[in-house]
Design an enzyme around this catalytic site. Structure first.
Site, short mmCIF file in Angstrom:
data_model
loop_
_atom_site.label_atom_id
_atom_site.label_comp_id
_atom_site.label_asym_id
_atom_site.label_seq_id
_atom_site.Cartn_x
_atom_site.Cartn_y
_atom_site.Cartn_z
N HIS A 1 1.26 -15.75 18.69
CA HIS A 1 0.36 -15.27 17.65
C HIS A 1 0.30 -16.33 16.56
O HIS A 1 1.33 -16.70 15.99
CB HIS A 1 0.87 -13.94 17.09
CG HIS A 1 0.93 -12.88 18.13
ND1 HIS A 1 1.99 -12.80 19.03
CD2 HIS A 1 0.07 -11.90 18.44
CE1 HIS A 1 1.77 -11.79 19.84
NE2 HIS A 1 0.61 -11.21 19.51
N ASP B 1 1.93 -6.97 26.93
CA ASP B 1 1.15 -7.46 25.80
C ASP B 1 2.00 -7.56 24.53
O ASP B 1 3.22 -7.42 24.57
CB ASP B 1 -0.10 -6.60 25.60
CG ASP B 1 0.21 -5.19 25.07
OD1 ASP B 1 1.37 -4.89 24.72
OD2 ASP B 1 -0.73 -4.39 25.02
N SER B 2 1.34 -7.78 23.42
CA SER B 2 2.02 -7.95 22.14
C SER B 2 2.87 -6.75 21.75
O SER B 2 3.86 -6.88 21.04
CB SER B 2 1.00 -8.20 21.03
OG SER B 2 0.21 -9.32 21.33
#
Length: 178
Positions: A50, A93-94
């Site tokens: 990110h 995922d995140s």
């Protein structure tokens, strides 16, 4: 006034022809890859990062950046030496929830060294993903692709653009061709 009208019509026809040619090239490449694959591919997700310039530290501290998962696909090098691939992959995922993704990828491929096993690629992927935080509603996507590889091993990557605290993610994976 008449010449402006005809100029506008000619530009519209040129645009429509360009869109039609692009669609036909895309669908022909997908069809050729499906019907005549050169290899079967194993996908291993490697990193989700990110962009720290676009996120609050509190968010990035909570996010998963190790996208465990795997995938598979088929690929084909066209007559120009460019890579075409069809793939399915699932990864964490995140939010550490499973995210499936599938689609088509294309890369213009360069072999800049005397050793023709070394290759670089730049292109795009068009596909569909679904996420837990979006209630697994299918979401279409078109993203940039880049790669560096040697022989049958390739490190491929994309960047998901976004807004502050949303998107702006570098995602990369290994692809091994059999």
């Amino acid at each position: 006034m008449t010449s402006v009208f005809f100029t506008g019509c000619a530009q519209a026809i040129t645009l429509a022809t360009g869109i039609s040619n692009t669609w036909h090239a895309f669908s022909d490449n997908v069809s050729e890859t499906w019907n005549n694959p050169d290899s079967y591919d194993l996908y291993i997700p490697a990193i989700t990062w990110h962009n720290r310039l676009t996120y609050d530290k509190e968010k990035t501290d909570r996010y998963n950046e190790r996208p465990w998962g795997a995938g598979g696909g088929i690929s084909h090098y066209d007559e120009k030496g460019n890579w075409n691939g069809l793939y399915l992959m699932a990864f964490k995922d995140s939010f550490n929830k499973w995210e499936p993704i599938g689609g088509y990828g294309w890369e213009k491929t360069w072999r800049p060294l005397n050793d023709q096993n070394f290759h670089l690629g730049l292109g795009y992927t068009a596909g569909v993903t679904a996420r837990d935080n979006w209630k697994y509603i299918p979401v279409p996507l078109v993203l940039p692709l880049a790669s560096v590889g040697y022989s049958k091993a390739t490190f491929q990557m994309t960047y998901i653009p976004g807004t502050y605290n949303n998107g702006n993610v570098y995602f990369a994976w290994f692809r091994w061709q059999f």
